[in-house]
Design an enzyme around this catalytic site. Structure first.
Site, mmCIF file in Angstrom:
data_model
loop_
_atom_site.group_PDB
_atom_site.id
_atom_site.type_symbol
_atom_site.label_atom_id
_atom_site.label_comp_id
_atom_site.label_asym_id
_atom_site.label_seq_id
_atom_site.Cartn_x
_atom_site.Cartn_y
_atom_site.Cartn_z
ATOM 1 N N HIS A 131 -1.557 -4.157 1.104
ATOM 2 C CA HIS A 131 -1.799 -5.610 0.527
ATOM 3 C C HIS A 131 -2.018 -6.715 1.557
ATOM 4 O O HIS A 131 -1.702 -7.714 1.337
ATOM 5 C CB HIS A 131 -0.835 -6.012 -0.330
ATOM 6 N N TYR A 170 10.235 -3.368 3.122
ATOM 7 C CA TYR A 170 9.536 -4.926 2.960
ATOM 8 C C TYR A 170 10.423 -5.795 4.321
ATOM 9 O O TYR A 170 9.831 -6.569 5.150
ATOM 10 C CB TYR A 170 10.092 -5.458 1.798
#
Length: 331
Positions: free
Chosen positions: A49, A320
């Protein structure tokens, strides 16, 4: 893996726990390495992304939300939010209509009344390709092996032969949306919502437009300008605020809360949790710096919302965190 501490642990148990933590850390590092092996190194951008757009707005919860959870941002007061719409690919140059841009992403940062934060991370496909971190690693390593030169498709083919939902994730058409705000986005991991009476309800998030918009055909998508989704959203916001609905799809008996690769039926009961009001783009000169520092994380939860038994919640949280450290070492 939740850290456990206490003097009651025997020596062998403590040693075993330490080894488990190390093994888990190695697994999370390997998962991130596999993503980088697929998309390459692009300093300053997310490993997946990579291309995104930040929007500032607010969220106001419904009365029904207060009956489900004590979470501070779901009590009815309007709270600030930042939303990041994105393309799936880890290549910053991926054009908006490219098949590698799908599934598109929507990450949301809620600023809580006490100054804290909680996040939602979602994408425009109902489900995740796999159920466990180890399967996710094998899946990503297979994709990485198929993406390099010379390509070796055998590992991915062997994995897909025994994991039909991963095969379906790759094969299912993911048409390009007409607008970032015209698509549905799914939080694929089940969470547990606890109300003031201590009652607990499992559910999955869905974010949806107030009015559905048909997706583009492949031919239409191929003819669109490179940045059409970003341009379209900027033009809409210039005319006034936009709204999206936050829905909680409730679990029913028989649902496997631990497996995010299983899409829940749309016949499940649902509760509208509230409305997002999108007001303006983050100024262009601030976009890159804010995107660099914002670490949206599906494991950043708040009192009143807790993880289910889905092991991918913690795995995604750890991946993350590591991804932020690699792209922004001062964190």
């Amino acid at each position: 893996m939740v850290a456990i501490a206490g003097p009651s642990l025997a020596g062998n148990e403590s040693e075993s726990l330490g080894k488990t933590v190390i093994q888990q850390d190695q697994l999370y590092d390997a998962l991130l390495d596999a993503l980088y092996a697929t998309f390459g190194q692009h300093p300053g951008f997310r490993v997946a992304h990579a291309k995104g757009l930040l929007v500032a707005g607010t969220f106001t919860a419904s009365a029904a939300a207060r009956g489900l959870t004590t979470a501070a941002h779901l009590q009815g007061d309007t709270v600030p939010v930042v939303l990041r719409f994105s393309n799936f690919s880890g290549l910053p140059s991926t054009v908006d209509g490219d098949p590698m841009a799908s599934p598109h992403g929507l990450a949301i940062r809620f600023t809580l009344p006490d100054g804290g934060a909680t996040d939602i991370v979602s994408h425009s496909f109902n489900g995740f390709p796999v159920a466990t971190p180890q399967d996710f690693l094998t899946f990503l390593q297979g994709i990485a092996a198929s993406s390099v030169e010379p390509a070796n498709p055998a590992p991915l083919q062997a994995f897909l032969a025994t994991h039909p939902r991963a095969q379906a994730f790759l094969d299912t058409p993911k048409p390009a949306p007409r607008s970032y705000v015209g698509a549905e986005y799914f939080g694929v991991n089940a969470l547990l919502f606890t109300n003031q009476q201590g009652q607990q309800q499992a559910g999955r998030y869905r974010i949806e437009p107030l009015r559905a918009e048909p997706a583009l055909s492949d031919k239409q998508a191929a003819q669109m300008p490179d940045d059409y989704l970003q341009t379209e959203l900027a033009e809409r916001l210039a005319k006034g605020p936009l709204q999206l609905r936050l829905v909680l799809q409730l679990a029913v008996p028989g649902d496997n809360l631990a497996d995010g690769s299983i899409a829940w039926s749309r016949s499940h009961p649902e509760v509208e949790l509230g409305l997002f009001t999108l007001k303006s783009l983050i100024p262009a000169e601030q976009q890159q710096a804010q995107q660099q520092g914002l670490d949206f994380n599906p494991g950043r939860l708040v009192e009143g919302i807790s993880p289910s038994s889905d092991p991918m919640i913690l795995a995604r949280q750890r991946i993350y965190e590591r991804a932020l450290q690699r792209r922004n070492p001062q964190h």
